[in-house]
Design a protein around this motif. Structure first.
Motif, PDB file in Angstrom:
ATOM      1  N   SER A   1       0.912  -1.443  -0.218  1.00 24.74           N
ATOM      2  CA  SER A   1      -0.117   0.121  -0.010  1.00 24.74           C
ATOM      3  C   SER A   1       0.773   1.239   0.006  1.00 24.74           C
ATOM      4  CB  SER A   1      -0.990   0.133   1.199  1.00 24.74           C
ATOM      5  OG  SER A   1      -1.782  -1.096   1.104  1.00 24.74           O
TER       6      SER A   1
ATOM      7  N   HIS B   1      -3.529  -4.111   0.935  1.00 24.64           N
ATOM      8  CA  HIS B   1      -4.839  -3.464   0.645  1.00 24.64           C
ATOM      9  C   HIS B   1      -4.891  -2.921  -0.880  1.00 24.64           C
ATOM     10  CE1 HIS B   1      -8.510  -0.947   0.651  1.00 24.64           C
ATOM     11  NE2 HIS B   1      -8.950  -1.640   1.916  1.00 24.64           N
ATOM     12  N   SER B   2      -4.420  -3.489  -1.571  1.00 22.30           N
ATOM     13  CA  SER B   2      -4.069  -2.889  -2.973  1.00 22.30           C
ATOM     14  C   SER B   2      -5.038  -3.394  -4.071  1.00 22.30           C
ATOM     15  CB  SER B   2      -2.821  -3.599  -3.576  1.00 22.30           C
ATOM     16  OG  SER B   2      -2.643  -3.003  -4.906  1.00 22.30           O
TER      17      SER B   2
ATOM     18  N   SER C   1      -8.688  -5.791   3.087  1.00 21.69           N
ATOM     19  CA  SER C   1      -8.841  -5.771   1.669  1.00 21.69           C
ATOM     20  C   SER C   1     -10.147  -6.177   0.756  1.00 21.69           C
ATOM     21  CB  SER C   1      -7.828  -6.479   0.963  1.00 21.69           C
ATOM     22  OG  SER C   1      -7.793  -6.630  -0.489  1.00 21.69           O
TER      23      SER C   1
END
Length: 148
Positions: A8, A75-76, A95
């Motif tokens: 992130s 959390h991409s 995520s």
């Protein structure tokens, strides 16, 4: 076939983990290397307005995903795209990809990743959450999805 590691942004990494982005990358690499000898490629986010231009990524995501065995991210959104292409994901509980991914605490399964059979339903739930009611009623949401 490589593992694509997508941290992130530095701000999110620090806020969520209390460590720098570089520290998160090193910790993740060490953990992954315990379970596989596959090449690990790191993909940093593309942001024109950030002060961290030295890590700015000019490579299209599709290119980094080409031939990828799995993706690992906190959390991409890259994890969501990887899953669309059928690439297994390891993601945090924060995520949007987590319902169809293994967790970051399950990196020991990197060589036997999860291939979810409910990706379509998961994608429908994401699409259903991305538009306001007014955008659906006006036809904007439909038009945008037809474009893509």
């Amino acid at each position: 076939k490589h593992i694509l590691l997508c941290p992130s942004s530095p701000t999110v990494t620090y806020q969520m983990n209390g460590i720098t982005q570089d520290e998160w990358v090193e910790v993740a690499k060490r953990e992954i290397k315990k379970y596989t000898d596959r090449e690990i490629r790191v993909r940093y986010k593309f942001r024109d307005n950030e002060i961290w231009h030295s890590k700015r990524n000019k490579t299209p995501l599709e290119e980094d995903l080409s031939g990828a065995f799995a993706i690992v991210s906190w959390h991409s959104m890259a994890a969501n795209e990887a899953l669309v292409y059928g690439i297994p994901s390891f993601a945090s509980n924060h995520s949007p990809a987590r319902p169809v991914s293994l967790g970051l605490d399950e990196l020991s399964k990197i060589e036997t990743p999860y291939y979810p059979d409910n990706r379509h339903e998961w994608l429908c739930s994401l699409f259903g959450s991305m538009f306001r009611k007014s955008e659906m009623h006006s036809g904007y949401a439909y038009d945008l999805l037809q474009e893509k």
